[in-house]
Design a protein around this motif. Structure first.
Motif, PDB file in Angstrom:
ATOM      1  N   ASP A 103       0.760  -1.052   0.129  1.00 58.49           N
ATOM      2  CA  ASP A 103       0.022   0.244  -0.006  1.00 58.49           C
ATOM      3  C   ASP A 103       0.764   1.333  -0.177  1.00 58.49           C
ATOM      4  OD1 ASP A 103       0.695  -0.875   2.621  1.00 58.49           O
ATOM      5  OD2 ASP A 103      -0.741   0.544   3.473  1.00 58.49           O
ATOM      6  N   LEU A 104       2.182   1.235   0.409  1.00 57.40           N
ATOM      7  CA  LEU A 104       3.104   2.285   0.184  1.00 57.40           C
ATOM      8  C   LEU A 104       3.695   2.154  -1.002  1.00 57.40           C
ATOM      9  CD1 LEU A 104       4.992   1.919   3.692  1.00 57.40           C
ATOM     10  CD2 LEU A 104       2.755   3.295   3.300  1.00 57.40           C
ATOM     11  N   LEU A 105       3.655   1.617  -1.751  1.00 59.11           N
ATOM     12  CA  LEU A 105       4.536   1.682  -3.204  1.00 59.11           C
ATOM     13  C   LEU A 105       3.697   2.254  -4.211  1.00 59.11           C
ATOM     14  CD1 LEU A 105       7.054   0.636  -4.777  1.00 59.11           C
ATOM     15  CD2 LEU A 105       5.525  -1.410  -5.242  1.00 59.11           C
ATOM     16  N   CYS A 106       4.311   3.271  -4.938  1.00 58.73           N
ATOM     17  CA  CYS A 106       3.776   3.894  -5.968  1.00 58.73           C
ATOM     18  C   CYS A 106       4.655   3.829  -7.173  1.00 58.73           C
ATOM     19  CB  CYS A 106       3.470   5.499  -5.687  1.00 58.73           C
ATOM     20  SG  CYS A 106       2.503   5.607  -4.273  1.00 58.73           S
ATOM     21  N   GLU A 107       4.223   3.368  -8.328  1.00 60.70           N
ATOM     22  CA  GLU A 107       4.980   3.059  -9.635  1.00 60.70           C
ATOM     23  C   GLU A 107       5.166   4.399 -10.264  1.00 60.70           C
ATOM     24  OE1 GLU A 107       5.946   0.424 -10.993  1.00 60.70           O
ATOM     25  OE2 GLU A 107       4.905  -0.785  -9.472  1.00 60.70           O
ATOM     26  N   ASP A 108       4.201   5.634 -10.092  1.00 60.66           N
ATOM     27  CA  ASP A 108       4.608   6.920 -10.724  1.00 60.66           C
ATOM     28  C   ASP A 108       3.930   7.894  -9.795  1.00 60.66           C
ATOM     29  OD1 ASP A 108       1.950   6.761 -11.502  1.00 60.66           O
ATOM     30  OD2 ASP A 108       2.495   5.837 -13.410  1.00 60.66           O
ATOM     31  N   TYR A 109       4.334   9.378  -9.916  1.00 65.09           N
ATOM     32  CA  TYR A 109       3.691  10.692  -9.600  1.00 65.09           C
ATOM     33  C   TYR A 109       2.015  10.519  -9.713  1.00 65.09           C
ATOM     34  CZ  TYR A 109       2.386  15.282  -8.421  1.00 65.09           C
ATOM     35  OH  TYR A 109       1.590  16.188  -8.016  1.00 65.09           O
ATOM     36  N   GLU A 117      -4.136  11.363  -2.265  1.00 61.79           N
ATOM     37  CA  GLU A 117      -5.660  12.120  -2.098  1.00 61.79           C
ATOM     38  C   GLU A 117      -6.434  11.101  -1.283  1.00 61.79           C
ATOM     39  OE1 GLU A 117      -6.304  13.023  -5.965  1.00 61.79           O
ATOM     40  OE2 GLU A 117      -5.021  14.722  -6.054  1.00 61.79           O
ATOM     41  N   ASP A 118      -6.472   9.708  -1.584  1.00 61.65           N
ATOM     42  CA  ASP A 118      -7.527   8.934  -0.887  1.00 61.65           C
ATOM     43  C   ASP A 118      -7.322   9.022   0.747  1.00 61.65           C
ATOM     44  OD1 ASP A 118      -8.547   8.128  -3.276  1.00 61.65           O
ATOM     45  OD2 ASP A 118      -7.343   6.202  -3.537  1.00 61.65           O
ATOM     46  N   ILE A 119      -5.996   9.170   0.848  1.00 62.07           N
ATOM     47  CA  ILE A 119      -5.640   8.990   2.609  1.00 62.07           C
ATOM     48  C   ILE A 119      -6.062  10.305   3.186  1.00 62.07           C
ATOM     49  CG2 ILE A 119      -3.737   9.158   4.159  1.00 62.07           C
ATOM     50  CD1 ILE A 119      -2.434   7.054   2.337  1.00 62.07           C
ATOM     51  N   LEU A 120      -5.810  11.418   2.664  1.00 63.45           N
ATOM     52  CA  LEU A 120      -6.018  12.765   3.095  1.00 63.45           C
ATOM     53  C   LEU A 120      -7.462  13.102   2.958  1.00 63.45           C
ATOM     54  CD1 LEU A 120      -2.926  14.566   1.537  1.00 63.45           C
ATOM     55  CD2 LEU A 120      -3.398  13.808   3.889  1.00 63.45           C
ATOM     56  N   GLU A 121      -8.372  12.433   2.231  1.00 67.57           N
ATOM     57  CA  GLU A 121      -9.817  12.889   2.230  1.00 67.57           C
ATOM     58  C   GLU A 121     -10.361  12.149   3.510  1.00 67.57           C
ATOM     59  OE1 GLU A 121     -11.145  11.542  -1.659  1.00 67.57           O
ATOM     60  OE2 GLU A 121     -10.730  13.592  -2.543  1.00 67.57           O
ATOM     61  N   LYS A 122      -9.812  10.909   3.859  1.00 61.66           N
ATOM     62  CA  LYS A 122     -10.428  10.070   4.898  1.00 61.66           C
ATOM     63  C   LYS A 122     -10.132  10.818   6.132  1.00 61.66           C
ATOM     64  CE  LYS A 122     -10.809   6.559   1.780  1.00 61.66           C
ATOM     65  NZ  LYS A 122     -10.158   5.207   1.384  1.00 61.66           N
ATOM     66  N   LYS A 123      -8.694  11.246   6.632  1.00 62.46           N
ATOM     67  CA  LYS A 123      -8.327  11.509   7.608  1.00 62.46           C
ATOM     68  C   LYS A 123      -7.195  12.606   7.529  1.00 62.46           C
ATOM     69  CE  LYS A 123      -4.945   7.751   8.025  1.00 62.46           C
ATOM     70  NZ  LYS A 123      -4.538   6.729   8.681  1.00 62.46           N
ATOM     71  N   SER A 124      -6.866  13.168   8.490  1.00 61.93           N
ATOM     72  CA  SER A 124      -6.024  14.198   8.634  1.00 61.93           C
ATOM     73  C   SER A 124      -4.657  13.776   9.664  1.00 61.93           C
ATOM     74  CB  SER A 124      -6.287  15.437   9.237  1.00 61.93           C
ATOM     75  OG  SER A 124      -7.277  16.400   8.410  1.00 61.93           O
ATOM     76  N   GLN A 146       1.880  20.710  -3.537  1.00 63.61           N
ATOM     77  CA  GLN A 146       1.100  21.727  -2.867  1.00 63.61           C
ATOM     78  C   GLN A 146      -0.391  20.970  -2.796  1.00 63.61           C
ATOM     79  OE1 GLN A 146       1.689  24.584  -1.283  1.00 63.61           O
ATOM     80  NE2 GLN A 146       4.094  23.809  -1.702  1.00 63.61           N
ATOM     81  N   PHE A 147      -0.814  20.293  -3.483  1.00 64.86           N
ATOM     82  CA  PHE A 147      -1.944  19.374  -3.320  1.00 64.86           C
ATOM     83  C   PHE A 147      -2.347  18.774  -1.926  1.00 64.86           C
ATOM     84  CE2 PHE A 147       0.468  15.602  -4.661  1.00 64.86           C
ATOM     85  CZ  PHE A 147      -0.152  14.628  -4.008  1.00 64.86           C
ATOM     86  N   ILE A 148      -1.006  18.322  -1.354  1.00 64.80           N
ATOM     87  CA  ILE A 148      -0.893  17.680   0.067  1.00 64.80           C
ATOM     88  C   ILE A 148      -1.876  18.669   0.851  1.00 64.80           C
ATOM     89  CG2 ILE A 148       0.185  16.762   1.872  1.00 64.80           C
ATOM     90  CD1 ILE A 148       2.150  15.481  -0.475  1.00 64.80           C
ATOM     91  N   LEU A 149      -1.206  19.901   0.939  1.00 62.78           N
ATOM     92  CA  LEU A 149      -1.687  20.903   2.048  1.00 62.78           C
ATOM     93  C   LEU A 149      -3.085  21.183   1.763  1.00 62.78           C
ATOM     94  CD1 LEU A 149       1.176  23.413   1.936  1.00 62.78           C
ATOM     95  CD2 LEU A 149       0.853  21.814   3.545  1.00 62.78           C
ATOM     96  N   ARG A 150      -3.539  21.028   0.520  1.00 63.70           N
ATOM     97  CA  ARG A 150      -5.007  21.215   0.052  1.00 63.70           C
ATOM     98  C   ARG A 150      -5.923  20.227   0.564  1.00 63.70           C
ATOM     99  NH1 ARG A 150      -2.787  22.810  -4.843  1.00 63.70           N
ATOM    100  NH2 ARG A 150      -3.612  21.044  -5.772  1.00 63.70           N
ATOM    101  N   TYR A 151      -5.509  19.146   0.272  1.00 64.62           N
ATOM    102  CA  TYR A 151      -6.464  18.043   0.856  1.00 64.62           C
ATOM    103  C   TYR A 151      -6.396  17.655   2.282  1.00 64.62           C
ATOM    104  CZ  TYR A 151      -7.829  16.149  -3.808  1.00 64.62           C
ATOM    105  OH  TYR A 151      -8.324  15.949  -5.043  1.00 64.62           O
TER     106      TYR A 151
END
Length: 176
Positions: A103-109, A117-124, A146-151
């Motif tokens: 669940d931590l592995l990301c192939e690309d940006y 976004e999925d994590i940040l929409e559900k909790k802070s 910057q999207f991390i701050l927004r979400y």
């Protein structure tokens, strides 16, 4: 490491071996070098596959009790060879790939952003981390993050980078 709560790499590796031995997990200590200095870590056998685990390098410095890193947790020889050296003839090959935190592995940006976004929409959360295979400074620039701050609604974030491409771990500490 387990009693005095402080150790160098050998103490971390001995502590891991003791805990594995007590729980029935096959574990060996391995010695070599990392960043040009003598270093110790573990080889662990899970379901007939061998993995490296370097708890020393996964312990954040300075100490952050709530932070857990997985950069050097259950990695194969290829990943470990990026910054560790050892006499491979003396040890089992570590070729396992089933026990990474997928669940931590990301192939690309794009995958990284979607998971964030999925994590940040559900909790802070106070922190998030991902391993990205395509890390470069331009793609993961301050502007693109910057999207991390927004979400999240956080007022600031601090990013730390560990490991080398294609096994780069990005760790973000968020302040609210």
């Amino acid at each position: 490491a387990l009693v005095l709560k402080k150790a160098v790499c050998n103490g971390y590796a001995e502590g891991m071996k003791l805990l594995c031995d007590l729980s029935g997990v096959t574990c060996k200590m391995i010695s070599g070098t990392a960043d040009g200095e003598k270093h110790a870590w573990n080889l662990i056998k899970l379901d007939k596959e061998w993995y490296h685990a370097d708890l020393t390098w996964d312990d954040p410095e300075p100490d952050e009790t709530s932070r857990i890193m997985y950069t050097y947790f259950n990695v194969d020889d290829t990943q470990m060879k990026a910054d560790h050296k050892w006499n491979a003839a003396l040890y089992q090959k570590a070729e396992g790939n089933e026990y990474r935190k997928k669940d931590l592995l990301c192939e690309d940006y794009k995958s990284f952003r979607s998971k964030c976004e999925d994590i940040l929409e559900k909790k802070s959360p106070n922190s998030i981390q991902f391993m990205v295979k395509d890390y470069d400074q331009d793609t993961y620039s301050d502007d693109n993050l910057q999207f991390i701050l927004r979400y999240s609604g956080a007022s600031s974030l601090r990013m730390q980078i560990a490991g080398k491409t294609p096994y780069t771990m990005l760790y973000f500490k968020l302040q609210y």
